[in-house]
Design an enzyme around this catalytic site. Structure first.
Site, PDB file in Angstrom:
ATOM      1  N   ASN A  54     -19.770  33.850 -59.839  1.00 32.90           N
ATOM      2  CA  ASN A  54     -19.541  35.388 -59.538  1.00 32.90           C
ATOM      3  C   ASN A  54     -20.352  35.466 -58.109  1.00 32.90           C
ATOM      4  O   ASN A  54     -21.386  35.190 -57.916  1.00 32.90           O
ATOM      5  CB  ASN A  54     -20.317  35.987 -60.344  1.00 32.90           C
ATOM      6  CG  ASN A  54     -20.491  37.485 -60.106  1.00 32.90           C
ATOM      7  OD1 ASN A  54     -19.962  38.024 -59.072  1.00 32.90           O
ATOM      8  ND2 ASN A  54     -20.848  38.260 -61.270  1.00 32.90           N
ATOM      9  N   HIS A  77     -12.700  41.583 -59.756  1.00 32.58           N
ATOM     10  CA  HIS A  77     -13.853  40.790 -59.378  1.00 32.58           C
ATOM     11  C   HIS A  77     -14.088  39.782 -60.389  1.00 32.58           C
ATOM     12  O   HIS A  77     -13.946  39.774 -61.681  1.00 32.58           O
ATOM     13  CB  HIS A  77     -15.001  41.994 -59.716  1.00 32.58           C
ATOM     14  CG  HIS A  77     -16.490  41.506 -59.793  1.00 32.58           C
ATOM     15  ND1 HIS A  77     -16.887  40.638 -58.617  1.00 32.58           N
ATOM     16  CD2 HIS A  77     -17.462  41.691 -60.450  1.00 32.58           C
ATOM     17  CE1 HIS A  77     -18.083  40.429 -58.625  1.00 32.58           C
ATOM     18  NE2 HIS A  77     -18.445  40.784 -59.974  1.00 32.58           N
ATOM     19  N   CYS A 108     -21.512  44.935 -56.541  1.00 34.46           N
ATOM     20  CA  CYS A 108     -20.221  44.062 -56.766  1.00 34.46           C
ATOM     21  C   CYS A 108     -19.000  44.639 -56.183  1.00 34.46           C
ATOM     22  O   CYS A 108     -18.099  44.072 -55.918  1.00 34.46           O
ATOM     23  CB  CYS A 108     -20.042  43.105 -58.073  1.00 34.46           C
ATOM     24  SG  CYS A 108     -21.412  42.038 -58.392  1.00 34.46           S
TER      25      CYS A 108
HETATM   26  N1  COA Z   1     -26.137  27.954 -72.071  1.00 35.97           N
HETATM   27  C1  COA Z   1     -26.355  27.841 -73.278  1.00 35.97           C
HETATM   28  N2  COA Z   1     -26.455  28.865 -74.037  1.00 35.97           N
HETATM   29  C2  COA Z   1     -26.751  30.167 -73.471  1.00 35.97           C
HETATM   30  C3  COA Z   1     -26.756  30.288 -72.028  1.00 35.97           C
HETATM   31  C4  COA Z   1     -26.504  29.235 -71.358  1.00 35.97           C
HETATM   32  N3  COA Z   1     -26.200  29.157 -69.871  1.00 35.97           N
HETATM   33  N4  COA Z   1     -27.033  31.734 -71.587  1.00 35.97           N
HETATM   34  C5  COA Z   1     -27.188  32.193 -72.804  1.00 35.97           C
HETATM   35  N5  COA Z   1     -27.238  31.423 -73.968  1.00 35.97           N
HETATM   36  C6  COA Z   1     -27.173  31.795 -75.331  1.00 35.97           C
HETATM   37  C7  COA Z   1     -27.714  32.985 -75.496  1.00 35.97           C
HETATM   38  O1  COA Z   1     -29.548  32.397 -75.625  1.00 35.97           O
HETATM   39  C8  COA Z   1     -27.885  33.197 -76.963  1.00 35.97           C
HETATM   40  O2  COA Z   1     -28.440  32.409 -77.945  1.00 35.97           O
HETATM   41  P1  COA Z   1     -28.888  32.961 -79.281  1.00 35.97           P
HETATM   42  O3  COA Z   1     -27.473  33.450 -79.929  1.00 35.97           O
HETATM   43  O4  COA Z   1     -29.660  31.920 -79.952  1.00 35.97           O
HETATM   44  O5  COA Z   1     -29.840  33.916 -78.856  1.00 35.97           O
HETATM   45  C9  COA Z   1     -26.294  32.881 -76.949  1.00 35.97           C
HETATM   46  O6  COA Z   1     -25.927  31.802 -75.731  1.00 35.97           O
HETATM   47  C10 COA Z   1     -25.239  33.969 -76.810  1.00 35.97           C
HETATM   48  O7  COA Z   1     -25.656  34.657 -75.926  1.00 35.97           O
HETATM   49  P2  COA Z   1     -24.876  36.108 -75.531  1.00 35.97           P
HETATM   50  O8  COA Z   1     -25.626  36.813 -74.404  1.00 35.97           O
HETATM   51  O9  COA Z   1     -24.398  36.968 -76.574  1.00 35.97           O
HETATM   52  O10 COA Z   1     -23.456  35.268 -74.772  1.00 35.97           O
HETATM   53  P3  COA Z   1     -22.162  35.991 -74.209  1.00 35.97           P
HETATM   54  O11 COA Z   1     -20.991  35.422 -74.937  1.00 35.97           O
HETATM   55  O12 COA Z   1     -22.324  37.447 -74.321  1.00 35.97           O
HETATM   56  O13 COA Z   1     -22.389  35.447 -72.660  1.00 35.97           O
HETATM   57  C11 COA Z   1     -22.409  36.067 -70.537  1.00 35.97           C
HETATM   58  C12 COA Z   1     -23.137  35.855 -71.804  1.00 35.97           C
HETATM   59  C13 COA Z   1     -23.495  36.786 -69.667  1.00 35.97           C
HETATM   60  C14 COA Z   1     -21.796  35.134 -69.968  1.00 35.97           C
HETATM   61  C15 COA Z   1     -21.746  37.583 -70.904  1.00 35.97           C
HETATM   62  O14 COA Z   1     -22.340  38.422 -71.389  1.00 35.97           O
HETATM   63  C16 COA Z   1     -21.295  37.973 -69.336  1.00 35.97           C
HETATM   64  O15 COA Z   1     -20.511  37.462 -68.875  1.00 35.97           O
HETATM   65  N6  COA Z   1     -21.457  39.322 -69.013  1.00 35.97           N
HETATM   66  C17 COA Z   1     -21.279  40.004 -67.940  1.00 35.97           C
HETATM   67  C18 COA Z   1     -22.022  39.639 -66.921  1.00 35.97           C
HETATM   68  C19 COA Z   1     -21.375  40.066 -65.503  1.00 35.97           C
HETATM   69  O16 COA Z   1     -20.276  40.158 -65.323  1.00 35.97           O
HETATM   70  N7  COA Z   1     -22.560  40.265 -64.643  1.00 35.97           N
HETATM   71  C20 COA Z   1     -22.134  40.610 -63.191  1.00 35.97           C
HETATM   72  C21 COA Z   1     -21.727  41.907 -63.158  1.00 35.97           C
HETATM   73  S1  COA Z   1     -21.358  42.141 -61.432  1.00 35.97           S
END
Ligand code: COA
Length: 317
Positions: free
Chosen positions: A272, A242, A108
Site C-alpha cells: 500500500n 487504491h 490515500c
Molecule cells: N502476521 C500474522 N498474523 C497477523 C498479522 C501478521 N502480519 N497481522 C495480524 N495478525 C493476526 C492478528 O493478531 C489476529 O490474531 P488473533 O486472532 O490471535 O487476535 C489475526 O491475525 C486476525 O487479525 P485481523 O486484524 O482480524 O485480520 P484481518 O483479516 O482483518 O486482516 C488487515 C488484517 C489489516 C490485513 C485487514 O484488516 C485490512 O487490510 N484492513 C484494511 C487496512 C487498510 O486498507 N489500510 C489502509 C487504508 S488507506
C-alpha cells in the site's frame, strides 16, 4: 482536463514476506492470504523528494513539454522529512519549473483530490499545464515491531501532467470526520508555555473497520459516478482502485459484479503506497501499452479522514 503524460519512481529496496518473517511473528502464507502482498518497495537511502522528482521528470517528458511549460504543481503527500516547505516546492526547484506550488493531504485519496483541483484550475483558465504528483513514504509512519501494520506498506511516487481537454467525465469527493480508525500523531517542538497533554506514536489503524468502510464507500462512489454518467460497469476498461489490500479490491469487484480482469493491481509487489498507488498503477498501464485513446477508466481511493475520491476519465493522450 485530460492526462497527457505519466511517470513513476520506486525505491530500489525490495522487501519480501520472507524477509519480514526474520524479525516479525508473521508468515508469507498469512500476508499473502490476508492482503495479496508478496513484496513491497521500501525507502532506504533514497529521499522521497528524489523519487517525486524522478516521477515528475518522466511525466513531463512523456507529455512532450518542458518543465517551464508547467504553470502549477499540486503534490499529494501525507508525510516526508519536511513539514515545511511543501514537497511540491522542493520538486519545483529540482525540475526547473517556475510556477505556484501547493501540497494537499487527503491521505490515500489525495491523488484524486489533486486531480480534481487541477481540473478546477484548468476550467477557470488559471492554468494550462499542471503537474499532479503523489509521493508517499508510509513505511516511516508505522511501528516496525507491529505485524498488523508494518507488513502492509510500501513507498513510491507517481505523477501525471494534465492540460485542457475532455478527459474528466465525472468526479466525486467525500469526507466524513472519523478520526479514530486511522491516524498518525506527531509531537511538535516543546515551548515554555505548553501545558496541554500531548501524544505521539506510530500509525494506529483499526484494520477491520477500515476494510469495511473502504469497500462500502468505494463501491458506492463508483456506482454513483457510473449512474450519473449514464455508463454501465462494463463500459469501463479498467478500475484503478487504491491498492490497500487485494481482498478489498476483490470485494469491490464483487459489489460491482465484475470479474478481476477489470481490476489491474500492483499491491502484490508494491504494497500500500498510500495516495501514490493509483498514480503508480496508471503509469504502469500506460507504459505497458494497455491504454488506448477512448478507453474509460475509473480511479477510486479511500483513506484516513475518512476521505474518498473517485473519478471517471477518458484516456486521450
Ligand atoms: N502476521 C500474522 N498474523 C497477523 C498479522 C501478521 N502480519 N497481522 C495480524 N495478525 C493476526 C492478528 O493478531 C489476529 O490474531 P488473533 O486472532 O490471535 O487476535 C489475526 O491475525 C486476525 O487479525 P485481523 O486484524 O482480524 O485480520 P484481518 O483479516 O482483518 O486482516 C488487515 C488484517 C489489516 C490485513 C485487514 O484488516 C485490512 O487490510 N484492513 C484494511 C487496512 C487498510 O486498507 N489500510 C489502509 C487504508 S488507506
Amino acid at each position: 482536463m485530460r492526462i497527457i503524460g505519466t511517470g513513476r519512481a520506486h525505491p530500489s529496496k525490495v522487501v519480501t514476506n520472507a524477509m519480514l518473517e526474520q524479525f516479525l511473528d508473521t508468515s508469507d502464507e498469512w500476508i499473502k492470504e490476508r492482503t495479496g502482498m508478496s513484496e513491497r518497495k521500501i525507502i532506504t537511502s533514497e529521499k522521497l523528494e528524489d523519487l517525486a522528482t524522478e516521477a515528475s521528470i518522466l511525466a513531463i517528458k512523456d507529455a512532450g513539454i518542458e518543465p517551464t511549460d508547467i504553470d502549477y504543481i499540486i503534490c499529494s503527500n501525507v508525510v516526508n522529512e519536511y513539514v515545511t516547505p511543501g514537497l511540491s516546492c522542493i520538486v519545483q526547484g529540482k525540475i526547473g519549473a517556475k510556477c505556484a506550488c501547493v501540497d494537499v493531504n487527503a491521505a490515500c485519496s489525495g491523488f484524486i483530490y489533486a486531480l480534481d483541483m487541477a481540473d478546477d484550475r484548468i476550467r477557470s483558465g488559471k492554468a494550462k499545464n499542471i503537474l499532479v504528483l503523489a509521493a508517499e513514504e508510509p513505511t516511516r509512519m508505522v511501528d516496525w515491531s507491529d505485524r498488523s501494520t508494518c507488513v502492509l506498506f510500501g513507498d513510491g511516487a507517481g505523477a501525471v501532467v494534465v492540460t485542457g481537454g475532455k478527459g474528466l467525465i465525472g468526479s466525486r469527493l467525500t469526507t466524513v470526520s472519523k478520526t479514530d480508525c486511522l491516524y498518525y500523531v506527531r509531537k511538535l517542538e516543546p515551548t515554555p508555555y505548553i501545558t496541554k497533554e500531548e501524544n505521539a506514536g506510530p500509525m494506529y489503524m483499526n484494520g477491520r473497520e477500515v476494510f469495511k468502510t473502504a469497500v462500502l464507500s468505494s463501491s458506492f462512489d463508483i456506482k454513483r459516478l457510473l449512474d450519473k454518467a449514464g455508463l454501465k460497469p462494463t463500459d469501463i476498461k479498467y478500475y484503478l482502485l487504491h491498492q490497500a489490500n487485494m481482498r478489498i479490491i476483490e470485494a469491490i469487484a464483487n459489489q460491482l459484479q465484475l470479474d478481476m480482469s477489470y481490476f489491474p493491481h500492483n499491491v502484490d509487489y508494491c504494497g500500500n503506497t498510500s495516495s501514490a498507488s493509483v498514480a503508480l498503477l496508471l503509469d504502469e498501464l500506460h507504459r505497458s501499452g494497455k491504454l488506448q485513446n477512448g478507453d474509460k477508466l475509473v480511479m477510486s481511493a479511500f483513506g484516513a479522514g475518512f476521505t474518498t475520491g473517485a473519478c471517471i476519465i477518458e484516456w486521450n493522450k
